[in-house]
Design a protein around this motif. Structure first.
Motif, PDB file in Angstrom:
ATOM      1  N   ALA A 137       0.843  -1.200   0.000  1.00  0.00           N
ATOM      2  CA  ALA A 137       0.000   0.000   0.000  1.00  0.00           C
ATOM      3  C   ALA A 137       0.880   1.253   0.000  1.00  0.00           C
ATOM      4  CB  ALA A 137      -0.921   0.000   1.221  1.00  0.00           C
ATOM      5  N   SER A 138       0.301   2.372  -0.398  1.00  0.00           N
ATOM      6  CA  SER A 138       1.039   3.628  -0.429  1.00  0.00           C
ATOM      7  C   SER A 138       1.495   4.017   0.972  1.00  0.00           C
ATOM      8  CB  SER A 138       0.152   4.743  -1.002  1.00  0.00           C
ATOM      9  OG  SER A 138       0.771   5.998  -0.849  1.00  0.00           O
ATOM     10  N   LEU A 139       2.728   4.532   1.057  1.00  0.00           N
ATOM     11  CA  LEU A 139       3.252   4.984   2.349  1.00  0.00           C
ATOM     12  C   LEU A 139       2.467   6.166   2.899  1.00  0.00           C
ATOM     13  CD1 LEU A 139       7.128   4.775   1.914  1.00  0.00           C
ATOM     14  CD2 LEU A 139       5.625   3.209   3.131  1.00  0.00           C
ATOM     15  N   LEU A 140       1.721   6.845   2.038  1.00  0.00           N
ATOM     16  CA  LEU A 140       0.913   7.969   2.516  1.00  0.00           C
ATOM     17  C   LEU A 140      -0.082   7.521   3.584  1.00  0.00           C
ATOM     18  CD1 LEU A 140       0.191   9.897  -0.808  1.00  0.00           C
ATOM     19  CD2 LEU A 140       1.603  10.669   1.103  1.00  0.00           C
ATOM     20  N   TRP A 141      -0.613   6.305   3.435  1.00  0.00           N
ATOM     21  CA  TRP A 141      -1.548   5.788   4.430  1.00  0.00           C
ATOM     22  C   TRP A 141      -0.845   5.613   5.779  1.00  0.00           C
ATOM     23  CZ3 TRP A 141      -6.392   6.312   3.381  1.00  0.00           C
ATOM     24  CH2 TRP A 141      -6.849   6.198   2.068  1.00  0.00           C
ATOM     25  N   ALA A 142       0.373   5.067   5.756  1.00  0.00           N
ATOM     26  CA  ALA A 142       1.118   4.876   6.998  1.00  0.00           C
ATOM     27  C   ALA A 142       1.468   6.207   7.645  1.00  0.00           C
ATOM     28  CB  ALA A 142       2.390   4.069   6.721  1.00  0.00           C
ATOM     29  N   LEU A 143       1.858   7.176   6.821  1.00  0.00           N
ATOM     30  CA  LEU A 143       2.232   8.479   7.361  1.00  0.00           C
ATOM     31  C   LEU A 143       1.018   9.219   7.907  1.00  0.00           C
ATOM     32  CD1 LEU A 143       4.784   9.565   4.612  1.00  0.00           C
ATOM     33  CD2 LEU A 143       5.269   8.701   6.904  1.00  0.00           C
ATOM     34  N   ALA A 144      -0.135   9.071   7.238  1.00  0.00           N
ATOM     35  CA  ALA A 144      -1.372   9.686   7.749  1.00  0.00           C
ATOM     36  C   ALA A 144      -1.782   9.037   9.064  1.00  0.00           C
ATOM     37  CB  ALA A 144      -2.480   9.545   6.708  1.00  0.00           C
TER      38      ALA A 144
END
Length: 336
Positions: free
Chosen positions: A23-30
């Protein structure tokens, strides 16, 4: 386990889950931003204060976000104005089959220095060299290594590089002073890499496929295509502000795209937003545009928002204290 450790473990768990699942790292960072904000709220910070803490970090990289926008526009318009294919078309005949990987490294270094982007170089010139290597029967892994070595020369040492600009924003230093210092430490490894590629026997080929018509058969490669590069190099030598240099080059590229390449204004606007769409058979030139920078801009935006929260809540105080103690024994370099 302390609450600080729980919060950090939750974030690292979300990060690992995204990496494993693809999955996109944006999800983890959010998710991390949510965890850190929730921890701040638990400590008594009001929502308005939490937003202010996030904004404090984001303000430090406002200049970087502008550069990301300009890089997206630049990489699109250098394609639509045929600047990148023109450079590739006229550089490929220089490649000596007897020292193929040396030329791969040198030319990828040159283009990455001009563009300041590793992705833009790899997706254009890098793809061309991989095709040539496969056709000539050369080691594709060695060729990929030479491409990767070259593209990061500009990613590290070009004034146009977003990575270099990020360092300047976070440290409050001059891009030109930083580049000068980086080149001072880069010259020896640069020449050593060149020497390695000269001496490697696996980097030699008898002949290379005919490449003169690789782009010329399907694109209008007029000398005007170099105008965006000229409008970048001249202000660069005069040490103008990087954003002004990029803006000049983008404007020149738009003029060439509209007049020489006969693009319609609507097509140019679509290109700047979504990236360049080349004619059939030239798919390697596709890319660039504002949308191409959305993910990296999102990553930098989210992670910069962490700074104020981490400082105010003391989440990393324990780790910072440990690193300070360790640096007294091992030194700052080994500890880092």
């Amino acid at each position: 386990m302390s609450m600080n450790a729980v919060v950090i473990s939750l974030f690292l768990g979300g990060l690992a889950l995204c990496i494993i699942s693809g999955a996109s790292l944006l999800w983890a960072l959010a998710f991390g931003l949510l965890c850190f904000s929730g921890h701040a709220f638990r400590l008594g910070f009001r929502p308005r204060e939490i937003v202010g803490l996030c904004g404090r970090g984001v303000r430090t990289i406002g200049n970087i976000l502008k550069i990301f926008v300009l890089i997206g526009l630049l990489t699109a318009v250098w394609r639509s104005a045929r600047t990148i294919p023109y450079i590739i078309h006229h550089c490929l005949p220089w490649v000596d089959p007897a020292h193929f990987h040396l030329w791969v490294f040198l030319l990828c270094s040159l283009l990455s220095l001009l563009l300041g982007t590793s992705f833009g170089t790899a997706s254009t010139l890098g793809v061309v060299f991989m095709l040539l290597a496969r056709t000539a029967g050369l080691d594709p892994l060695m060729t990929a290594g030479a491409v990767m070595s070259g593209i990061y020369v500009g990613d590290r040492s070009s004034p146009m590089s977003s990575s270099a600009a990020l360092v300047c924003a976070l440290t409050g230093t001059s891009i030109y002073d930083n580049v000068r210092l980086m080149w001072r430490t880069s010259l020896l490894p640069f020449f050593l890499v060149c020497l390695v590629y000269v001496l490697l026997p696996s980097a030699r080929a008898e002949t290379l496929p005919h490449v003169d018509g690789l782009f010329a058969d399907g694109l209008v490669l007029d000398a005007w295509a170099l105008l965006p590069a000229v409008f970048m190099l001249v202000p660069l030598l005069l040490r103008w502000d990087v954003k002004k240099i990029m803006a000049c080059s983008i404007l020149a590229g738009c003029v060439v795209s509209l007049t020489v390449q006969q693009m319609s204004p609507a097509a140019l606007l679509r290109c700047l937003a979504y990236g360049y769409e080349p004619p059939a058979g030239m798919e390697m030139l596709a890319g660039g545009g504002l949308l191409s920078m959305a993910q990296v801009a999102g990553i930098v935006l989210l992670t910069s928002a962490y700074a104020g929260l981490l400082e105010a809540t003391g989440l990393l105080d324990g780790l910072s204290s440990f690193c300070r103690r360790l640096s007294l024994r091992l030194g700052a370099f080994r500890t880092t």
